[in-house]
Design a protein around this motif. Sequence first.
Motif, PDB file in Angstrom:
ATOM      1  N   ALA A  37       7.594  -3.508  -4.825  1.00 11.13           N
ATOM      2  CA  ALA A  37       7.458  -2.173  -5.341  1.00 11.13           C
ATOM      3  C   ALA A  37       6.393  -1.335  -4.554  1.00 11.13           C
ATOM      4  O   ALA A  37       6.388  -0.127  -4.794  1.00 11.13           O
ATOM      5  N   GLN A  38       5.271  -1.942  -3.885  1.00  9.90           N
ATOM      6  CA  GLN A  38       4.258  -1.382  -3.387  1.00  9.90           C
ATOM      7  C   GLN A  38       4.882  -0.800  -1.860  1.00  9.90           C
ATOM      8  O   GLN A  38       3.985  -0.302  -1.175  1.00  9.90           O
ATOM      9  N   GLU A  39       5.991  -1.155  -1.605  1.00  5.58           N
ATOM     10  CA  GLU A  39       6.677  -0.801  -0.095  1.00  5.58           C
ATOM     11  C   GLU A  39       7.034   0.792  -0.484  1.00  5.58           C
ATOM     12  O   GLU A  39       7.962   1.195  -0.939  1.00  5.58           O
ATOM     13  N   ALA A  40       6.129   1.638  -0.033  1.00  2.00           N
ATOM     14  CA  ALA A  40       6.420   3.168  -0.364  1.00  2.00           C
ATOM     15  C   ALA A  40       7.150   3.782   0.887  1.00  2.00           C
ATOM     16  O   ALA A  40       7.569   3.032   1.880  1.00  2.00           O
ATOM     17  N   ARG A  41       7.314   5.072   0.640  1.00  2.00           N
ATOM     18  CA  ARG A  41       8.265   5.850   1.781  1.00  2.00           C
ATOM     19  C   ARG A  41       7.302   6.077   3.060  1.00  2.00           C
ATOM     20  O   ARG A  41       7.207   7.342   2.928  1.00  2.00           O
ATOM     21  N   SER A  42       7.198   5.183   3.677  1.00  2.00           N
ATOM     22  CA  SER A  42       6.279   5.247   4.908  1.00  2.00           C
ATOM     23  C   SER A  42       6.400   4.447   5.827  1.00  2.00           C
ATOM     24  O   SER A  42       6.606   3.151   5.443  1.00  2.00           O
ATOM     25  N   LEU A  43       6.435   4.757   7.266  1.00  2.00           N
ATOM     26  CA  LEU A  43       6.359   3.618   8.278  1.00  2.00           C
ATOM     27  C   LEU A  43       5.364   3.530   8.894  1.00  2.00           C
ATOM     28  O   LEU A  43       5.003   2.906   9.667  1.00  2.00           O
ATOM     29  N   LEU A  44       4.172   4.184   8.468  1.00  2.00           N
ATOM     30  CA  LEU A  44       2.954   4.157   8.985  1.00  2.00           C
ATOM     31  C   LEU A  44       1.923   4.015   7.858  1.00  2.00           C
ATOM     32  O   LEU A  44       1.564   4.500   6.849  1.00  2.00           O
ATOM     33  N   LYS A  75       2.357  13.146  11.677  1.00  2.00           N
ATOM     34  CA  LYS A  75       0.964  12.273  11.173  1.00  2.00           C
ATOM     35  C   LYS A  75       0.278  11.139  12.065  1.00  2.00           C
ATOM     36  O   LYS A  75      -0.485  10.672  11.800  1.00  2.00           O
ATOM     37  N   LEU A  76       1.491  10.781  12.965  1.00  2.00           N
ATOM     38  CA  LEU A  76       0.891   9.911  14.005  1.00  2.00           C
ATOM     39  C   LEU A  76      -0.049  10.090  15.012  1.00  2.00           C
ATOM     40  O   LEU A  76      -0.857   9.576  15.625  1.00  2.00           O
ATOM     41  N   LYS A  77      -0.196  11.677  15.556  1.00  2.00           N
ATOM     42  CA  LYS A  77      -0.967  12.150  16.477  1.00  2.00           C
ATOM     43  C   LYS A  77      -2.501  11.953  15.914  1.00  2.00           C
ATOM     44  O   LYS A  77      -3.227  11.905  16.782  1.00  2.00           O
ATOM     45  N   PRO A  78      -3.013  12.349  14.886  1.00  2.00           N
ATOM     46  CA  PRO A  78      -4.348  12.018  14.541  1.00  2.00           C
ATOM     47  C   PRO A  78      -4.909  10.686  14.428  1.00  2.00           C
ATOM     48  O   PRO A  78      -5.920  10.335  14.921  1.00  2.00           O
ATOM     49  N   VAL A  79      -3.876   9.902  14.209  1.00  2.00           N
ATOM     50  CA  VAL A  79      -4.357   8.174  14.452  1.00  2.00           C
ATOM     51  C   VAL A  79      -4.289   7.896  15.836  1.00  2.00           C
ATOM     52  O   VAL A  79      -5.263   6.959  15.950  1.00  2.00           O
ATOM     53  N   LEU A  80      -3.733   8.523  16.561  1.00  2.00           N
ATOM     54  CA  LEU A  80      -4.009   8.072  18.164  1.00  2.00           C
ATOM     55  C   LEU A  80      -5.108   8.531  18.503  1.00  2.00           C
ATOM     56  O   LEU A  80      -5.859   8.027  19.705  1.00  2.00           O
ATOM     57  N   LYS A  81      -5.731   9.368  17.982  1.00  2.00           N
ATOM     58  CA  LYS A  81      -7.322  10.015  18.243  1.00  2.00           C
ATOM     59  C   LYS A  81      -8.033   8.948  17.703  1.00  2.00           C
ATOM     60  O   LYS A  81      -9.446   8.980  18.227  1.00  2.00           O
ATOM     61  N   ASN A  82      -7.753   8.218  16.760  1.00  2.00           N
ATOM     62  CA  ASN A  82      -8.910   7.466  16.032  1.00  2.00           C
ATOM     63  C   ASN A  82      -8.833   5.810  16.134  1.00  2.00           C
ATOM     64  O   ASN A  82      -9.507   5.057  15.762  1.00  2.00           O
ATOM     65  N   THR A 225      13.688   9.402   7.203  1.00  2.00           N
ATOM     66  CA  THR A 225      13.146   9.854   5.738  1.00  2.00           C
ATOM     67  C   THR A 225      11.994   8.879   5.511  1.00  2.00           C
ATOM     68  O   THR A 225      11.148   8.948   4.734  1.00  2.00           O
ATOM     69  N   GLU A 226      11.532   7.719   6.205  1.00  2.00           N
ATOM     70  CA  GLU A 226      10.578   6.744   6.190  1.00  2.00           C
ATOM     71  C   GLU A 226      10.608   6.001   4.846  1.00  2.00           C
ATOM     72  O   GLU A 226       9.705   5.496   4.346  1.00  2.00           O
ATOM     73  N   ASP A 227      11.830   5.953   4.333  1.00  2.00           N
ATOM     74  CA  ASP A 227      12.319   5.018   3.198  1.00  2.00           C
ATOM     75  C   ASP A 227      12.099   3.686   3.388  1.00  2.00           C
ATOM     76  O   ASP A 227      13.066   3.088   3.584  1.00  2.00           O
ATOM     77  N   LEU A 228      11.229   3.246   3.325  1.00  2.00           N
ATOM     78  CA  LEU A 228      10.879   1.685   3.712  1.00  2.00           C
ATOM     79  C   LEU A 228      11.567   0.711   2.860  1.00  2.00           C
ATOM     80  O   LEU A 228      12.431  -0.144   3.212  1.00  2.00           O
ATOM     81  N   PRO A 229      11.749   0.979   1.277  1.00  2.00           N
ATOM     82  CA  PRO A 229      12.332  -0.074   0.476  1.00  2.00           C
ATOM     83  C   PRO A 229      14.046   0.169   0.885  1.00  2.00           C
ATOM     84  O   PRO A 229      14.802  -0.705   1.012  1.00  2.00           O
ATOM     85  N   VAL A 299       0.370   5.808   4.899  1.00  2.00           N
ATOM     86  CA  VAL A 299      -0.081   7.212   5.321  1.00  2.00           C
ATOM     87  C   VAL A 299       1.095   8.061   5.270  1.00  2.00           C
ATOM     88  O   VAL A 299       2.203   8.095   5.824  1.00  2.00           O
ATOM     89  N   PHE A 300       1.031   9.306   4.390  1.00  2.00           N
ATOM     90  CA  PHE A 300       1.836  10.180   4.223  1.00  2.00           C
ATOM     91  C   PHE A 300       1.836  11.276   4.876  1.00  2.00           C
ATOM     92  O   PHE A 300       2.786  12.201   5.282  1.00  2.00           O
ATOM     93  N   GLU A 301       0.617  11.706   5.431  1.00  2.00           N
ATOM     94  CA  GLU A 301       0.471  12.913   6.147  1.00  2.00           C
ATOM     95  C   GLU A 301      -0.755  13.014   6.879  1.00  2.00           C
ATOM     96  O   GLU A 301      -1.617  11.967   7.011  1.00  2.00           O
TER      97      GLU A 301
END
Length: 301
Positions: A37-44, A75-82, A225-229, A299-301
């Motif tokens: 259930a904890q697998e949300a709609r995100s691949l990050l 949403k990946l771009k700020p991650v690359l900065k961190n 859509t990043e729908d992991l489930p 991470v959604f956004e």
Amino acid sequence: MTNRNRKHTGKLNYLLKISIPLYLFFICFSPRTSLHAQEARSLLWKISGNQLRAPSYLLGTMHLVCGEDFEIPAKLKPVLKNVHTITFEADITAMDGASQLMELMKPVPGIWEKTPEAQRKALDSLLKDYQLTPEVLKYMSPFGLTSVLTMKAFNCADTSEAKMMEKELYNLAVDDSLQIDHLESVDFQMQMIRSMNTIDELLTTLRGMKEAPHFIKDLVQVYKTEDLPHLTSLMSDPAFMSTLQQTRLLKERNENWIQLLPGKMKKGATLFAVGAGHLGGKSGLIQLLKDKGYTVTPVFE
């Protein structure tokens, strides 16, 4: 080999250059696992807690995609900065990988002569759909043939514009002066491919190949859509991976990687970019990280 076969093979020389991502497409995108259930709609996913000085991240990639379908999530771009490091499955900077790959594409000596009659007939029947005969194995290995046919199943408008997520991320890492790391050696991945460079594996792939274009089309759309489930469910079709492959290529590799991730995160903030099939389910990296005491959040956004 017939003139038609030579012409067909010649046109697909480009495809052979990207065979590892193609071959690993079905390795890394076919987990027969239960959904959580904890697998949300995100691949990050953000990895924190457990005394980490800074969060790291886990990204599910699609190793290969047509140029018209490719995009880097905003949403990946700020991650690359961190982060300080991007860690891929394999050492994509290894210069000896190309020569080893070409060796694996060469025909396997005596493979056809050692093939039982029943398998010969089955292979001959399946190859007719591609205007090929088993004679093609005199000119390329099962691995090489699988790579060519898999790329064909993508139905890209222009195959020369196909994108590899890892390559694009590598370019971004270089631009941002990030460190590059890996979870497996080229030799390990070559050995993994070599173990599946057989007639049995070729037959298994060919039997599912008719549905591959539809499967890939659906997979790409769900991936966007990043729908992991949903993605995990879609990729659970046993036609694309045997139980043995599941164990050897997903579960065992995840178990190996989870031993490495803590040490790499302790050194500094890291983005782990691995095939999306490695994320979900009870044997997926998200759950394995949680089992080790980390907080893993989408991470959604």
